[in-house]
Design an enzyme around this catalytic site. Structure first.
Site, PDB file in Angstrom:
ATOM      1  N   HIS A 152     114.282   0.988  42.992  1.00 44.45           N
ATOM      2  CA  HIS A 152     115.105   1.414  44.127  1.00 44.45           C
ATOM      3  C   HIS A 152     114.734   0.757  45.449  1.00 44.45           C
ATOM      4  O   HIS A 152     115.330   1.066  46.482  1.00 44.45           O
ATOM      5  CB  HIS A 152     115.050   2.939  44.293  1.00 44.45           C
ATOM      6  CG  HIS A 152     113.704   3.439  44.746  1.00 44.45           C
ATOM      7  ND1 HIS A 152     112.708   3.747  43.861  1.00 44.45           N
ATOM      8  CD2 HIS A 152     113.199   3.679  45.984  1.00 44.45           C
ATOM      9  CE1 HIS A 152     111.637   4.169  44.529  1.00 44.45           C
ATOM     10  NE2 HIS A 152     111.901   4.118  45.820  1.00 44.45           N
TER      11      HIS A 152
HETATM   12  C1  UD1 Z   1     114.127   6.854  50.197  1.00 45.53           C
HETATM   13  C2  UD1 Z   1     112.913   6.409  50.995  1.00 45.53           C
HETATM   14  C3  UD1 Z   1     111.983   5.611  50.105  1.00 45.53           C
HETATM   15  C4  UD1 Z   1     111.633   6.394  48.857  1.00 45.53           C
HETATM   16  C5  UD1 Z   1     112.893   6.848  48.154  1.00 45.53           C
HETATM   17  C6  UD1 Z   1     112.537   7.761  47.023  1.00 45.53           C
HETATM   18  C7  UD1 Z   1     113.297   5.959  53.376  1.00 45.53           C
HETATM   19  C8  UD1 Z   1     113.452   4.903  54.395  1.00 45.53           C
HETATM   20  N1  UD1 Z   1     113.297   5.537  52.111  1.00 45.53           N
HETATM   21  O1  UD1 Z   1     114.829   5.686  49.799  1.00 45.53           O
HETATM   22  O2  UD1 Z   1     110.773   5.338  50.812  1.00 45.53           O
HETATM   23  O3  UD1 Z   1     110.865   5.580  48.013  1.00 45.53           O
HETATM   24  O4  UD1 Z   1     113.715   7.595  49.070  1.00 45.53           O
HETATM   25  O5  UD1 Z   1     113.555   7.891  46.093  1.00 45.53           O
HETATM   26  O6  UD1 Z   1     113.168   7.111  53.701  1.00 45.53           O
HETATM   27  N2  UD1 Z   1     121.933   8.585  47.746  1.00 45.53           N
HETATM   28  C9  UD1 Z   1     122.703   9.352  46.903  1.00 45.53           C
HETATM   29  N3  UD1 Z   1     122.303  10.624  46.649  1.00 45.53           N
HETATM   30  C10 UD1 Z   1     121.187  11.176  47.186  1.00 45.53           C
HETATM   31  C11 UD1 Z   1     120.429  10.394  48.045  1.00 45.53           C
HETATM   32  C12 UD1 Z   1     120.798   9.094  48.326  1.00 45.53           C
HETATM   33  O7  UD1 Z   1     123.721   8.898  46.387  1.00 45.53           O
HETATM   34  O8  UD1 Z   1     120.881  12.352  46.895  1.00 45.53           O
HETATM   35  C13 UD1 Z   1     122.325   7.172  47.991  1.00 45.53           C
HETATM   36  C14 UD1 Z   1     123.147   6.980  49.264  1.00 45.53           C
HETATM   37  O9  UD1 Z   1     124.099   6.000  49.023  1.00 45.53           O
HETATM   38  C15 UD1 Z   1     122.123   6.442  50.252  1.00 45.53           C
HETATM   39  C16 UD1 Z   1     121.168   5.658  49.357  1.00 45.53           C
HETATM   40  O10 UD1 Z   1     121.145   6.391  48.135  1.00 45.53           O
HETATM   41  O11 UD1 Z   1     122.699   5.637  51.234  1.00 45.53           O
HETATM   42  C17 UD1 Z   1     119.775   5.544  49.918  1.00 45.53           C
HETATM   43  O12 UD1 Z   1     119.225   6.825  50.249  1.00 45.53           O
HETATM   44  P1  UD1 Z   1     118.097   6.956  51.384  1.00 45.53           P
HETATM   45  O13 UD1 Z   1     117.570   8.330  51.434  1.00 45.53           O
HETATM   46  O14 UD1 Z   1     118.563   6.375  52.671  1.00 45.53           O
HETATM   47  O15 UD1 Z   1     116.971   5.975  50.899  1.00 45.53           O
HETATM   48  P2  UD1 Z   1     116.369   5.742  49.452  1.00 45.53           P
HETATM   49  O16 UD1 Z   1     116.725   4.369  49.024  1.00 45.53           O
HETATM   50  O17 UD1 Z   1     116.701   6.888  48.571  1.00 45.53           O
HETATM   51  N1  UDP Z   2     111.105  10.500  39.268  1.00 46.69           N
HETATM   52  C1  UDP Z   2     111.944  11.421  38.651  1.00 46.69           C
HETATM   53  N2  UDP Z   2     113.115  10.974  38.092  1.00 46.69           N
HETATM   54  C2  UDP Z   2     113.477   9.664  38.098  1.00 46.69           C
HETATM   55  C3  UDP Z   2     112.621   8.736  38.747  1.00 46.69           C
HETATM   56  C4  UDP Z   2     111.447   9.181  39.331  1.00 46.69           C
HETATM   57  O1  UDP Z   2     111.623  12.602  38.582  1.00 46.69           O
HETATM   58  O2  UDP Z   2     114.550   9.345  37.557  1.00 46.69           O
HETATM   59  C5  UDP Z   2     109.853  10.996  39.892  1.00 46.69           C
HETATM   60  C6  UDP Z   2     108.580  10.273  39.532  1.00 46.69           C
HETATM   61  O3  UDP Z   2     107.986  10.812  38.368  1.00 46.69           O
HETATM   62  C7  UDP Z   2     107.726  10.543  40.770  1.00 46.69           C
HETATM   63  C8  UDP Z   2     108.742  10.523  41.891  1.00 46.69           C
HETATM   64  O4  UDP Z   2     109.996  10.806  41.285  1.00 46.69           O
HETATM   65  O5  UDP Z   2     107.117  11.814  40.694  1.00 46.69           O
HETATM   66  C9  UDP Z   2     108.764   9.176  42.564  1.00 46.69           C
HETATM   67  O6  UDP Z   2     109.877   9.067  43.379  1.00 46.69           O
HETATM   68  P1  UDP Z   2     110.553   7.696  43.768  1.00 46.69           P
HETATM   69  O7  UDP Z   2     110.220   6.655  42.777  1.00 46.69           O
HETATM   70  O8  UDP Z   2     111.986   7.998  44.022  1.00 46.69           O
HETATM   71  O9  UDP Z   2     109.909   7.394  45.197  1.00 46.69           O
HETATM   72  P2  UDP Z   2     108.586   6.610  45.657  1.00 46.69           P
HETATM   73  O10 UDP Z   2     107.422   7.210  44.975  1.00 46.69           O
HETATM   74  O11 UDP Z   2     108.794   5.167  45.344  1.00 46.69           O
HETATM   75  O12 UDP Z   2     108.573   6.811  47.128  1.00 46.69           O
END
Ligand code: UD1
Ligand code: UDP
Length: 370
Positions: free
Chosen positions: A214
């Site tokens: 991601h």
């Molecule tokens: C965010 C965090 C990242 C973390 C990740 C964990 C920031 C800058 N980034 O990234 O550090 O590793 O979460 O997963 O805070 N969206 C959905 N449904 C949701 C949430 C998001 O469809 O419930 C989609 C939307 O299109 C959104 C995109 O995902 O624009 C990105 O979501 P966002 O929270 O901005 O950042 P992540 O890439 O999820």
């Molecule tokens: N995770 C989950 N479902 C998924 C992918 C990840 O439950 O489909 C869990 C994973 O085991 C860990 C956490 O989400 O506990 C990590 O989140 P993510 O990778 O979104 O964020 P990051 O750690 O990179 O910030």
């Protein structure tokens, strides 16, 4: 940094701010340990993540209390999202008057809460302080540095964080090496990760590579997603590939035709218990997730991290993690599938990744607020 409680306020205890998937996994043991000590606390969900499979499923799986409030901030550009987070959190903190705000990890909800609390003179505690990738192209790196500067208490998950914080002028009196609450959650649920039951339920093959991606650097650019899709198809020529798809990469990977290979299985994001069961049963994991690098370290599952760097080097020295590029990914997977994995340099898992981090954090928090 706060030097005193906010003027004229009534301290209504500890407020945990969570907003994104990894926050929930880290907060659960801290909330639970504080509950055990009878602390007055509440949970503010910012709503940064909002899909059931990115948010509510974690509250169900981890027995986290339903958030006291969900600010419903949602998605947006960095500026738009951070601004909405700050407006919502300021309103909430002014109403709740917390004695301490606890923030987790490195997402936009984390830095927004730290900024708002610091300006209201509310003390801030940062769980997972001091991690550094030294890569400012990652938004998380900026969030980490700013949050640590503003935090009265910096809870470090691994020893190198202490040096990083010292180098940025964070005094040792603010820093506590407490271990890793994400690993508390993992160890506390070990008997609930049933890889065989998951395989049967989802009709998954016996042997597979699990993948989750991601990071903007991997999934935002269409050409990149196409190149990664080609590599994942090459891996699927060797072994089945199972990928719960983070919403961030959904469209790019769909357009690149990732699901067109007969041995690539795309899934919705999995809940925590299912995802760790998938990880535990995998021959290897290909990821760019921070948390997954840590979980595979403890589970002993080979982890190939598709990034040029990691803020979690202990997962390489003490764990199963190795950094890979798009160019050497397939070759490295092939080696791992033939049983060639790097030696663990460290002596077992990283220090204090023992399931007691939540207790240590709760102990410091309760002593500090006396
Ligand atoms: C965010 C965090 C990242 C973390 C990740 C964990 C920031 C800058 N980034 O990234 O550090 O590793 O979460 O997963 O805070 N969206 C959905 N449904 C949701 C949430 C998001 O469809 O419930 C989609 C939307 O299109 C959104 C995109 O995902 O624009 C990105 O979501 P966002 O929270 O901005 O950042 P992540 O890439 O999820
Ligand atoms: N995770 C989950 N479902 C998924 C992918 C990840 O439950 O489909 C869990 C994973 O085991 C860990 C956490 O989400 O506990 C990590 O989140 P993510 O990778 O979104 O964020 P990051 O750690 O990179 O910030």
């Amino acid at each position: 940094m706060a030097t005193s409680a906010p003027l004229g306020s009534q301290d209504t205890g500890i407020v945990h701010v969570v907003g994104a998937r990894p926050n929930f996994v880290k907060a659960a043991p801290v909330v639970s340990a504080l509950r055990g000590r009878g602390a007055h606390q509440s949970v503010v969900h910012t709503g940064q993540h909002y899909d059931d499979r990115m948010s509510a499923v974690f509250f169900r799986d981890l027995n986290l209390p339903t958030p006291d409030v969900d600010l419903g901030v949602g998605s947006g550009t960095h500026a738009a999202q951070t601004a909405s987070l700050m407006v919502g959190l300021e309103r909430e903190f002014l109403a709740r008057r917390p004695g301490m705000v606890v923030v987790y990890g490195d997402v936009n909800s984390t830095v927004a809460a730290a900024l708002v609390a610091a300006k209201l003179q509310i003390p801030v505690a940062h769980v997972e302080a001091g991690l550094r990738s030294f890569d400012d192209t990652m938004p998380e790196e900026i969030n980490r540095r700013v949050t640590d500067q503003l935090s009265d208490l910096c809870f470090a998950t691994s020893p190198e964080a202490i040096g990083h914080l010292a180098a940025e002028g964070v005094g040792p009196e603010r820093v506590h090496l407490v271990g890793n609450p994400m690993i508390d959650t993992l160890l506390g649920n070990l008997d609930r990760f049933d890889s065989e039951a998951l395989r049967a339920r989802l009709d998954l093959p016996e042997r597979y590579v699990a993948t989750t991606l991601h990071r903007p650097a991997n999934v935002d650019d269409a050409d990149n997603a196409i190149r990664l899709t080609e590599r994942l198809h090459e891996i699927a020529d060797l072994i089945d590939v199972v990928m719960p798809v983070h919403p961030r990469g959904r469209d790019a990977f769909a357009r690149a035709g990732l699901g067109d290979h007969p041995r690539v299985r795309l899934l919705e994001p999995l809940g925590y218990l299912d995802f760790v069961a998938l990880t535990r049963g995998a021959a290897a994991v290909v990821t760019d997730s921070g948390g997954v690098q840590e979980e595979t370290t403890v589970l002993g599952v080979p982890c190939l991290t598709l990034r040029p760097n990691t803020e979690r080097p202990v997962t390489i020295t003490h764990g199963t993690n190795q950094l890979v590029t798009e160019t050497d990914l397939v070759q490295t997977v092939t080696k791992v599938l033939h049983g060639h994995t790097p030696e663990r340099l460290g002596d077992g898992v990283p220090p204090l990744w023992d399931g007691r981090a939540g207790e240590r954090i709760a102990s410091v928090l309760t002593q500090w607020s006396r």
